[in-house]
Motif scaffolding. Sequence first.
Motif, short mmCIF file in Angstrom:
data_model
loop_
_atom_site.label_atom_id
_atom_site.label_comp_id
_atom_site.label_asym_id
_atom_site.label_seq_id
_atom_site.Cartn_x
_atom_site.Cartn_y
_atom_site.Cartn_z
N ARG A 24 0.79 -1.23 0.00
CA ARG A 24 0.00 0.00 0.00
C ARG A 24 0.82 1.28 0.00
NH1 ARG A 24 -5.71 -0.38 2.64
NH2 ARG A 24 -6.20 -2.53 2.24
N GLY A 25 2.12 1.20 0.03
CA GLY A 25 2.91 2.42 0.12
C GLY A 25 3.04 2.84 1.57
N PRO A 26 3.42 4.09 1.81
CA PRO A 26 3.69 4.52 3.19
C PRO A 26 2.45 4.85 4.03
CG PRO A 26 4.17 6.30 1.67
CD PRO A 26 3.82 5.10 0.83
N GLN A 27 1.29 5.05 3.37
CA GLN A 27 0.08 5.42 4.10
C GLN A 27 -1.12 4.64 3.59
OE1 GLN A 27 -0.65 9.57 3.47
NE2 GLN A 27 1.07 10.23 4.73
N ALA A 28 -2.12 4.53 4.45
CA ALA A 28 -3.39 3.93 4.07
C ALA A 28 -4.50 4.74 4.73
CB ALA A 28 -3.46 2.47 4.51
N ARG A 29 -5.69 4.59 4.20
CA ARG A 29 -6.85 5.30 4.74
C ARG A 29 -7.93 4.30 5.11
NH1 ARG A 29 -3.83 8.31 2.09
NH2 ARG A 29 -3.79 10.58 2.23
N LEU A 30 -8.45 4.48 6.32
CA LEU A 30 -9.55 3.66 6.81
C LEU A 30 -10.75 4.59 6.98
CD1 LEU A 30 -7.50 1.87 9.58
CD2 LEU A 30 -8.14 0.91 7.37
N THR A 31 -11.84 4.28 6.35
CA THR A 31 -13.01 5.16 6.40
C THR A 31 -13.90 4.78 7.57
OG1 THR A 31 -12.93 5.39 4.00
CG2 THR A 31 -14.96 6.04 5.07
N THR A 32 -14.35 5.80 8.29
CA THR A 32 -15.24 5.61 9.42
C THR A 32 -16.40 6.60 9.31
OG1 THR A 32 -15.36 5.48 11.84
CG2 THR A 32 -13.91 7.17 10.92
N ARG A 33 -17.49 6.28 9.90
CA ARG A 33 -18.67 7.12 9.79
C ARG A 33 -18.48 8.46 10.49
NH1 ARG A 33 -24.18 4.38 11.30
NH2 ARG A 33 -23.38 3.06 9.65
N TYR A 34 -17.88 8.43 11.69
CA TYR A 34 -17.74 9.65 12.48
C TYR A 34 -16.29 9.92 12.83
CZ TYR A 34 -22.71 8.83 13.10
OH TYR A 34 -24.04 8.61 12.87
N LYS A 35 -15.93 11.17 12.81
CA LYS A 35 -14.59 11.57 13.25
C LYS A 35 -14.55 11.49 14.78
CE LYS A 35 -11.27 15.36 12.99
NZ LYS A 35 -11.03 16.70 12.43
N PRO A 36 -13.52 10.88 15.34
CA PRO A 36 -13.44 10.82 16.81
C PRO A 36 -13.41 12.23 17.41
CG PRO A 36 -11.82 9.35 15.80
CD PRO A 36 -12.40 10.18 14.70
N TRP A 94 -14.45 1.57 16.21
CA TRP A 94 -13.21 1.75 16.95
C TRP A 94 -13.55 2.14 18.38
CZ3 TRP A 94 -13.80 6.59 18.62
CH2 TRP A 94 -14.48 7.49 17.81
N ARG A 95 -12.57 1.97 19.26
CA ARG A 95 -12.70 2.39 20.66
C ARG A 95 -11.40 3.07 21.07
NH1 ARG A 95 -16.99 0.97 19.44
NH2 ARG A 95 -18.47 -0.37 20.47
N TYR A 96 -11.50 3.98 22.03
CA TYR A 96 -10.31 4.63 22.57
C TYR A 96 -9.54 3.65 23.45
CZ TYR A 96 -12.39 9.11 21.20
OH TYR A 96 -12.94 10.14 20.50
N LEU A 97 -8.22 3.86 23.51
CA LEU A 97 -7.34 3.07 24.37
C LEU A 97 -6.34 4.04 24.99
CD1 LEU A 97 -6.30 0.24 25.33
CD2 LEU A 97 -4.79 0.28 23.33
N GLU A 98 -6.35 4.14 26.30
CA GLU A 98 -5.41 5.01 27.00
C GLU A 98 -4.00 4.44 26.91
OE1 GLU A 98 -6.09 7.97 28.24
OE2 GLU A 98 -8.25 7.86 27.92
N ASN A 99 -3.01 5.30 26.92
CA ASN A 99 -1.62 4.88 26.80
C ASN A 99 -1.23 3.88 27.89
OD1 ASN A 99 0.78 5.16 25.23
ND2 ASN A 99 1.69 6.20 26.97
N ALA A 100 -1.71 4.08 29.10
CA ALA A 100 -1.36 3.18 30.22
C ALA A 100 -1.87 1.77 30.00
CB ALA A 100 -1.93 3.74 31.52
N ASP A 101 -2.91 1.60 29.17
CA ASP A 101 -3.49 0.29 28.92
C ASP A 101 -2.99 -0.35 27.63
OD1 ASP A 101 -5.08 0.57 31.21
OD2 ASP A 101 -6.62 1.65 30.09
N ALA A 102 -2.14 0.35 26.89
CA ALA A 102 -1.65 -0.16 25.60
C ALA A 102 -0.57 -1.21 25.81
CB ALA A 102 -1.10 0.99 24.77
N PRO A 103 -0.58 -2.27 25.00
CA PRO A 103 0.46 -3.29 25.14
C PRO A 103 1.80 -2.80 24.63
CG PRO A 103 -0.96 -3.80 23.28
CD PRO A 103 -1.55 -2.59 23.96
#
Length: 129
Positions: A24-36, A94-103
Amino acid sequence: MLHLTKVAFGATSIDQLLGWWADRGPQARLTTRYKPKRADELVGGSLFWILKHQLVARTEILGFEEAEAGKTNIVVSTGIVRVRPIPRRAHQGWRYLENADAPRDLVSGDGADELPPHLVGDLSALGLI
């Protein structure tokens, strides 16, 4: 830093997920219904992929842009990084993930990147890796 989680819908393995990004090259786009609502906090964070009920990989969120029909594109890097799998329920969108909870990222050479994601998750939960 803030992150997002998203199900890797249609992927049956980590190799297939990695393959999606290979051409896909250096970037890709994922379409979502609403902007976070917290989009500004997400730029520079990661989109973590859920596969078989575990967070297994991430890709950097580069930004957001308007898409057709009032939707939003999430612009992500195609450089994908495997992470230490942790359990995560599947969800729509999608759902939010706080930095402290990220693997944490898998470190090349620690052997964990060669094990199946479910086994790495089990061993991490036991504190063995």
